[in-house]
Design an enzyme around this catalytic site. Structure first.
Site, PDB file in Angstrom:
ATOM      1  N   ASP A 159      19.845   9.772  -6.039  1.00 18.10           N
ATOM      2  CA  ASP A 159      19.213  10.513  -4.941  1.00 18.10           C
ATOM      3  C   ASP A 159      18.810  11.912  -5.415  1.00 18.10           C
ATOM      4  OD1 ASP A 159      19.964   8.386  -2.984  1.00 18.10           O
ATOM      5  OD2 ASP A 159      21.958   9.027  -3.564  1.00 18.10           O
ATOM      6  N   HIS A 187      25.441   8.193   0.338  1.00 15.04           N
ATOM      7  CA  HIS A 187      24.327   7.544  -0.386  1.00 15.04           C
ATOM      8  C   HIS A 187      23.762   6.467   0.539  1.00 15.04           C
ATOM      9  CE1 HIS A 187      21.896   5.378  -3.205  1.00 15.04           C
ATOM     10  NE2 HIS A 187      22.594   4.285  -2.979  1.00 15.04           N
TER      11      HIS A 187
END
Ligand code: NAX
Length: 328
Positions: A159, A187
């Site tokens: 990410d 996440h």
């Protein structure tokens, strides 16, 4: 050092494993001078495929690779292991409820946590990649009471790298000019990639971009939904980029982060930034002397506060669900 470092990869026959293992064996995980031994953990139906990958690893004649063991037994896979990359997980399949997904993964990460507790090296460092990564890391850590909690981490680095890449594209800056990116929380689609503290060539990223609508309506959703966009385009989920992020995470953990910079790490909360103690959440973190430390003292504005709280609330929900299932 001439003693090989033991690196365990679970889900070794999967698509992330296929890219990741070659980069580990070539020296990109620990550095060009560190010999290593690979331990591949798979479930019985995938052992043969893991053997095929091991044959290809042999065929690369990597100078640093001192051996490969393949097993379906976590006690063998984690025996004396120094670095454990927990990639194998149970994907969500059609008709599966969240509770089913969490309990299927509990069935994987509980015994793996127990095995790490029992047989891993004293300096073991664990990165959980398999989803839901933060909560899987929490389950594994809960079953490894003798291992310091901060040795269990979950991967937010993909990410993080996605956020850097999107910001570089927007500003025309080089990726290497971007520092102090943070992806907070889970996440998952609720994650919060933070431009308030990020810098482009030393300038504040949010100010440089100067467009809150772009941040809210383009940047954050593009980063948070990138996994789905990759599936849509490639017909398969992110694999090489996930492996690359795992390499970055462990490399920085072992070798340290550059002075004045930080990265995003799913790590156990000490209560910093109002994240309930014990949750494994994305934080800004620096690695010093081989240990992650949460960057302290960042000012959290109202917008960021709401985003962080929403993602953390999702993590609390996952934690409560696995508690109810008796998995932690
Ligand atoms: P694959 O389905 O290609 O491979 C998974 C492998 O794990 C399979 O070979 C399977 O046999 C093995 N496995 C299952 N249970 C196991 C067990 N108990 N012990 C050992 N091995 C086991 O998935 P892949 O694309 O490689 O992705 C692996 C995981 O990474 C998935 O959970 C995926 O959701 C997750 N991801 C996490 C990301 C992150 O940023 N944290 C991004 C990429 C990826 O989506």
């Amino acid at each position: 050092t001439t003693t090989p470092v033991n690196v365990t990869v679970t889900g070794a026959a999967g698509q992330i494993g296929y890219g990741l293992l070659f980069r580990i064996a070539s020296g990109q995980l620990l550095g060009p001078d560190v010999p290593l031994r690979l331990r591949l953990l798979e479930i019985p139906p995938a052992l043969k495929a893991a053997e095929g990958t091991a044959m290809e690893l042999d065929d690369c004649a990597f100078g640093l690779l001192r051996g490969i063991d393949i097993t379906d037994d976590p006690r063998v896979a984690f025996d004396g292991t120094n670095i454990a990359l927990l990639v194998g997980a149970r994907p969500r399949t059609a008709g599966m409820e969240r509770g089913d997904l969490l309990s299927a993964n509990g069935g994987i990460f509980k015994p793996q946590g127990e095995a790490i507790n029992a047989v891993a090296a004293d300096d073991v460092r664990v990165l959980v990649v398999g989803n839901p990564a933060n909560t899987n890391a929490l389950i594994a850590a809960s079953h490894a009471p003798d291992v310091p909690r901060d040795r269990f981490t979950a991967m937010m680095r993909l990410d993080h790298n996605r956020a850097i890449s999107q910001l570089a594209k927007k500003t025309g800056a080089a990726v290497g000019d971007i520092r102090r990116m943070t992806v907070w929380g889970n996440h998952s689609a609720s994650q919060y990639p933070d431009l308030v503290h990020a810098e482009v060539g030393g300038e504040n990223a949010a100010e440089l971009v100067g467009d809150q609508a772009w941040i809210e309506n383009e940047f954050i959703p593009t980063v948070a939904k990138r996994g789905a966009a990759i599936i849509e385009a490639r017909g398969a989920s992110s694999a090489a980029s996930a492996g690359s992020a795992a390499i970055d995470h462990v490399h920085d953990w072992v070798n340290g982060t550059p002075e004045g910079d930080w990265v995003s790490v799913g790590m156990v909360s000490d209560g910093s930034y109002g994240v309930p103690e014990g949750l494994i959440a994305g934080f800004p973190a620096m690695s010093k002397n081989g240990a992650w430390q949460i960057v302290q003292g960042l000012e959290i504005d109202e917008f960021s506060r709401a985003r962080i709280d929403a993602s953390v609330a999702e993590l609390v929900g996952e934690r409560d669900a696995v508690k109810e299932l008796g998995l932690i």
